[in-house]
Motif scaffolding. Structure first.
Motif, PDB file in Angstrom:
ATOM      1  N   VAL A 226       0.784   4.776  11.637  1.00 40.17           N
ATOM      2  CA  VAL A 226       1.591   4.354  12.709  1.00 40.17           C
ATOM      3  C   VAL A 226       2.569   5.285  12.551  1.00 40.17           C
ATOM      4  N   VAL A 227       2.700   5.570  14.030  1.00 37.41           N
ATOM      5  CA  VAL A 227       4.184   6.613  14.872  1.00 37.41           C
ATOM      6  C   VAL A 227       5.566   5.835  14.449  1.00 37.41           C
ATOM      7  N   VAL A 228       6.500   6.361  13.436  1.00 37.79           N
ATOM      8  CA  VAL A 228       7.714   6.714  12.993  1.00 37.79           C
ATOM      9  C   VAL A 228       9.070   6.826  13.499  1.00 37.79           C
ATOM     10  N   PHE A 229       8.403   8.749  13.938  1.00 37.54           N
ATOM     11  CA  PHE A 229       9.204   9.105  14.942  1.00 37.54           C
ATOM     12  C   PHE A 229       9.215  10.418  15.419  1.00 37.54           C
ATOM     13  N   CYS A 230       9.963   9.933  16.506  1.00 35.80           N
ATOM     14  CA  CYS A 230       9.483  10.713  17.866  1.00 35.80           C
ATOM     15  C   CYS A 230      10.730  11.300  18.495  1.00 35.80           C
ATOM     16  N   GLY A 231      10.283  12.948  18.479  1.00 30.37           N
ATOM     17  CA  GLY A 231      11.622  14.084  19.047  1.00 30.37           C
ATOM     18  C   GLY A 231      11.987  15.004  18.367  1.00 30.37           C
ATOM     19  N   SER A 232      12.537  16.105  18.798  1.00 32.97           N
ATOM     20  CA  SER A 232      11.986  17.177  18.420  1.00 32.97           C
ATOM     21  C   SER A 232      11.749  17.771  16.749  1.00 32.97           C
ATOM     22  N   LEU A 233      11.578  18.515  17.092  1.00 32.51           N
ATOM     23  CA  LEU A 233      10.781  18.811  15.133  1.00 32.51           C
ATOM     24  C   LEU A 233      11.846  19.213  14.405  1.00 32.51           C
ATOM     25  N   SER A 234      12.879  19.832  14.884  1.00 32.95           N
ATOM     26  CA  SER A 234      14.100  19.326  13.772  1.00 32.95           C
ATOM     27  C   SER A 234      14.424  18.037  13.094  1.00 32.95           C
ATOM     28  N   ASP A 235      14.335  17.377  14.772  1.00 41.31           N
ATOM     29  CA  ASP A 235      15.014  15.808  13.787  1.00 41.31           C
ATOM     30  C   ASP A 235      14.046  14.904  13.266  1.00 41.31           C
TER      31      ASP A 235
ATOM     32  N   TRP B 265       5.900  25.301  17.891  1.00 43.23           N
ATOM     33  CA  TRP B 265       8.316  25.455  17.301  1.00 43.23           C
ATOM     34  C   TRP B 265       8.692  25.903  18.998  1.00 43.23           C
ATOM     35  N   SER B 266       7.880  25.591  19.797  1.00 42.32           N
ATOM     36  CA  SER B 266       8.957  25.964  21.445  1.00 42.32           C
ATOM     37  C   SER B 266       9.453  24.857  20.970  1.00 42.32           C
ATOM     38  N   ALA B 267      10.859  25.115  22.380  1.00 40.06           N
ATOM     39  CA  ALA B 267      11.563  23.591  22.024  1.00 40.06           C
ATOM     40  C   ALA B 267      10.994  22.401  23.185  1.00 40.06           C
ATOM     41  N   GLU B 268      10.585  22.645  23.882  1.00 38.78           N
ATOM     42  CA  GLU B 268      10.080  21.291  24.315  1.00 38.78           C
ATOM     43  C   GLU B 268       8.841  20.512  23.682  1.00 38.78           C
ATOM     44  N   ALA B 269       8.346  20.951  22.581  1.00 39.70           N
ATOM     45  CA  ALA B 269       7.346  20.097  21.600  1.00 39.70           C
ATOM     46  C   ALA B 269       7.707  19.246  21.075  1.00 39.70           C
ATOM     47  N   LYS B 270       7.354  17.571  20.676  1.00 35.42           N
ATOM     48  CA  LYS B 270       7.904  16.817  20.179  1.00 35.42           C
ATOM     49  C   LYS B 270       7.567  17.249  18.865  1.00 35.42           C
ATOM     50  N   GLY B 271       8.288  17.115  18.048  1.00 36.79           N
ATOM     51  CA  GLY B 271       7.785  16.238  16.726  1.00 36.79           C
ATOM     52  C   GLY B 271       7.757  15.246  16.353  1.00 36.79           C
ATOM     53  N   LEU B 272       6.005  14.848  15.601  1.00 34.33           N
ATOM     54  CA  LEU B 272       6.082  13.411  15.658  1.00 34.33           C
ATOM     55  C   LEU B 272       6.264  13.030  14.088  1.00 34.33           C
ATOM     56  N   VAL B 273       6.424  11.670  13.447  1.00 33.76           N
ATOM     57  CA  VAL B 273       6.297  12.016  12.365  1.00 33.76           C
ATOM     58  C   VAL B 273       5.506  10.418  12.304  1.00 33.76           C
ATOM     59  N   VAL B 274       4.423  10.826  11.264  1.00 32.85           N
ATOM     60  CA  VAL B 274       3.803   9.130  11.277  1.00 32.85           C
ATOM     61  C   VAL B 274       3.145   8.503  10.055  1.00 32.85           C
ATOM     62  N   GLU B 275       3.047   7.407  10.167  1.00 34.82           N
ATOM     63  CA  GLU B 275       3.405   6.705   8.910  1.00 34.82           C
ATOM     64  C   GLU B 275       1.206   6.478   8.435  1.00 34.82           C
ATOM     65  N   VAL B 276       1.386   7.163   6.945  1.00 40.88           N
ATOM     66  CA  VAL B 276      -0.237   6.987   7.053  1.00 40.88           C
ATOM     67  C   VAL B 276      -0.748   6.175   5.523  1.00 40.88           C
TER      68      VAL B 276
ATOM     69  N   ARG C  58       1.015  -0.801  -0.071  1.00 42.86           N
ATOM     70  CA  ARG C  58      -0.322   0.034  -0.181  1.00 42.86           C
ATOM     71  C   ARG C  58       0.732   1.259  -0.292  1.00 42.86           C
ATOM     72  N   LYS C  59       0.567   2.384  -0.683  1.00 42.61           N
ATOM     73  CA  LYS C  59       1.283   3.307  -1.154  1.00 42.61           C
ATOM     74  C   LYS C  59       0.682   4.114   0.353  1.00 42.61           C
ATOM     75  N   THR C  60       2.009   5.085   1.241  1.00 40.88           N
ATOM     76  CA  THR C  60       2.011   5.845   1.808  1.00 40.88           C
ATOM     77  C   THR C  60       2.301   6.837   2.270  1.00 40.88           C
ATOM     78  N   THR C  61       2.280   7.619   3.201  1.00 35.86           N
ATOM     79  CA  THR C  61       2.105   8.741   3.240  1.00 35.86           C
ATOM     80  C   THR C  61       2.956   9.704   4.690  1.00 35.86           C
ATOM     81  N   LEU C  62       4.297   9.813   4.757  1.00 41.28           N
ATOM     82  CA  LEU C  62       4.823  10.959   6.255  1.00 41.28           C
ATOM     83  C   LEU C  62       4.094  12.380   6.552  1.00 41.28           C
ATOM     84  N   VAL C  63       3.544  12.418   8.001  1.00 38.59           N
ATOM     85  CA  VAL C  63       2.800  12.973   8.111  1.00 38.59           C
ATOM     86  C   VAL C  63       3.636  14.000   9.247  1.00 38.59           C
ATOM     87  N   LEU C  64       3.722  15.119   9.409  1.00 38.24           N
ATOM     88  CA  LEU C  64       4.485  15.541  10.371  1.00 38.24           C
ATOM     89  C   LEU C  64       3.450  16.515  11.238  1.00 38.24           C
ATOM     90  N   ARG C  65       3.720  16.189  12.699  1.00 42.08           N
ATOM     91  CA  ARG C  65       2.938  17.216  13.706  1.00 42.08           C
ATOM     92  C   ARG C  65       3.542  17.118  14.721  1.00 42.08           C
TER      93      ARG C  65
END
Length: 132
Positions: free
Chosen positions: A90-99, A61-72, A4-11
């Protein structure tokens, strides 16, 4: 069987992994919206920026925010003009927004990568590339 084709979503989420609505996201693994509605209106879904492109002003965009990448699964995405919503992923990444942006850029299709590079300086404006 075809993949299946998936898209990575940033939040983004708070440091406590909470969304604006109070929904608590996992740091990894499957996630599903408890009140999914496929209508193209905000709410009743999980939200983010497909391939990191959209209204970067919606991200924390605050320093304490978590950046997630979700495969959908791409067919599940509902376009909301500047962001997308979806029922599960499926959350495939969690870290800083920059990362999270770096993770996404390393994996996004060339067309989106070029859009992100062109969006430099517009990262917090409507339709800018947040991943820039």
């Amino acid at each position: 069987m075809a993949r299946r084709k998936t898209t990575l979503v940033l939040r983004t989420c708070t440091a406590e992994m909470k969304a604006h609505s109070g929904f608590v996201w996992p740091e990894s693994g499957p996630v599903e919206c408890p009140d999914w509605n496929p209508e193209p209106v905000c709410g009743a879904g999980l939200h983010g920026l497909a391939w990191g492109v959209g209204d970067g002003g919606l991200l924390d965009w605050s320093a304490e925010a978590k950046g997630l990448v979700v495969e959908v699964e791409t067919g599940l995405l509902v376009d909301l003009q500047g962001k997308v919503k979806f029922p599960r992923g499926v959350v495939v990444f969690c870290g800083s927004l920059s990362d999270a942006c770096k993770y996404l850029l390393e994996r996004c299709p060339k067309a989106y990568r070029e859009a992100a590079v062109q969006g430099l300086g517009q990262a917090t404006g409507y339709s800018g590339a947040a991943s820039a």
